[in-house]
Design an enzyme around this catalytic site. Sequence first.
Site, PDB file in Angstrom:
ATOM      1  N   HIS A   1     -26.281  14.815  55.924  1.00 39.89           N
ATOM      2  CA  HIS A   1     -25.015  14.643  55.201  1.00 39.89           C
ATOM      3  C   HIS A   1     -25.221  14.037  53.819  1.00 39.89           C
ATOM      4  O   HIS A   1     -24.987  12.835  53.654  1.00 39.89           O
ATOM      5  CB  HIS A   1     -24.094  13.711  55.997  1.00 39.89           C
ATOM      6  CG  HIS A   1     -23.535  14.306  57.228  1.00 39.89           C
ATOM      7  ND1 HIS A   1     -22.421  15.106  57.237  1.00 39.89           N
ATOM      8  CD2 HIS A   1     -23.954  14.239  58.510  1.00 39.89           C
ATOM      9  CE1 HIS A   1     -22.155  15.497  58.466  1.00 39.89           C
ATOM     10  NE2 HIS A   1     -23.075  14.988  59.264  1.00 39.89           N
TER      11      HIS A   1
ATOM     12  N   GLU B   1     -23.345  14.111  51.420  1.00 33.39           N
ATOM     13  CA  GLU B   1     -22.050  13.622  50.912  1.00 33.39           C
ATOM     14  C   GLU B   1     -21.752  12.192  51.363  1.00 33.39           C
ATOM     15  O   GLU B   1     -20.829  11.573  50.855  1.00 33.39           O
ATOM     16  CB  GLU B   1     -20.919  14.570  51.357  1.00 33.39           C
ATOM     17  CG  GLU B   1     -20.558  14.541  52.834  1.00 33.39           C
ATOM     18  CD  GLU B   1     -21.510  15.344  53.726  1.00 33.39           C
ATOM     19  OE1 GLU B   1     -22.573  15.762  53.230  1.00 33.39           O
ATOM     20  OE2 GLU B   1     -21.188  15.523  54.910  1.00 33.39           O
TER      21      GLU B   1
ATOM     22  N   CYS C   1     -24.563  20.116  58.039  1.00 35.25           N
ATOM     23  CA  CYS C   1     -24.479  19.811  59.466  1.00 35.25           C
ATOM     24  C   CYS C   1     -23.657  20.867  60.223  1.00 35.25           C
ATOM     25  O   CYS C   1     -24.134  21.978  60.407  1.00 35.25           O
ATOM     26  CB  CYS C   1     -23.981  18.384  59.659  1.00 35.25           C
ATOM     27  SG  CYS C   1     -24.482  17.699  61.239  1.00 35.25           S
TER      28      CYS C   1
HETATM   29  N1  GLN Z   1     -22.784  18.021  66.446  1.00 26.80           N
HETATM   30  C1  GLN Z   1     -21.897  18.738  65.562  1.00 26.80           C
HETATM   31  C2  GLN Z   1     -21.808  20.204  65.951  1.00 26.80           C
HETATM   32  O1  GLN Z   1     -22.605  20.658  66.699  1.00 26.80           O
HETATM   33  C3  GLN Z   1     -22.336  18.614  64.108  1.00 26.80           C
HETATM   34  C4  GLN Z   1     -22.309  17.168  63.698  1.00 26.80           C
HETATM   35  C5  GLN Z   1     -22.059  16.936  62.248  1.00 26.80           C
HETATM   36  O2  GLN Z   1     -21.545  17.793  61.509  1.00 26.80           O
HETATM   37  N2  GLN Z   1     -22.364  15.732  61.856  1.00 26.80           N
HETATM   38  O3  GLN Z   1     -20.948  20.891  65.508  1.00 26.80           O
END
Ligand code: GLN
Length: 187
Positions: free
Chosen positions: A169, A171, A78
């Site tokens: 995610h 994890e 992410c």
């Molecule tokens: N929206 C976050 C970003 O742009 C990422 C979200 C996440 O890691 N769950 O950094």
Amino acid sequence: MQVGILALQGDFREHAQLLSQMGADPVFVRRAEELDGIEALIIPGGESTTIGKLADRYGLLQPLRDIIADGIPTLGTCAGLIFLAAGTTGPSQIHLGVLDVVVERNAFGRQVDSFEADLAVTGLDQPLHAVFIRAPIVDKVGGDVEVLASVGDNPVMVRQGNIVATSFHPELTGETRVHRLMLTQEG
Ligand code: GLN
């Protein structure tokens, strides 16, 4: 196996817990010296602009670029994917620029639009249950980047050499196959 987890911001503890369950030895990385001796690297989810700013402030940008360029197996989830990327479709922010993709942040909408999906992933026999939280999508991929999974037409899991990155995610769901895939990359 010592696995360094960038522990500046975000859900680094969840990665550590999963790695311990898998029998690996998680090491939190907040200073460049803490990269010494690690055999794999994880960049967690969280808030990518914050991770970038803190990595810059703590002098971690070049050491991270070097260790990834040397071929250490690397997983970004992410915000980790965003930090690894070459850039975003939005305002500029600090990136490692080691993964040849451009990402669109928060591409599925706001926090309330977070969702779960079962993904078909190249190389995995069974679908992978994925949790998306204010997730990015990969907007453009370079020639050396392989797309491993998509939601609709949007890539959400990619690999480039020693780097695996997901917009979801693994994890958070007790899913170990993505970490295993990363740990068995050619270094
Ligand atoms: N929206 C976050 C970003 O742009 C990422 C979200 C996440 O890691 N769950 O950094």
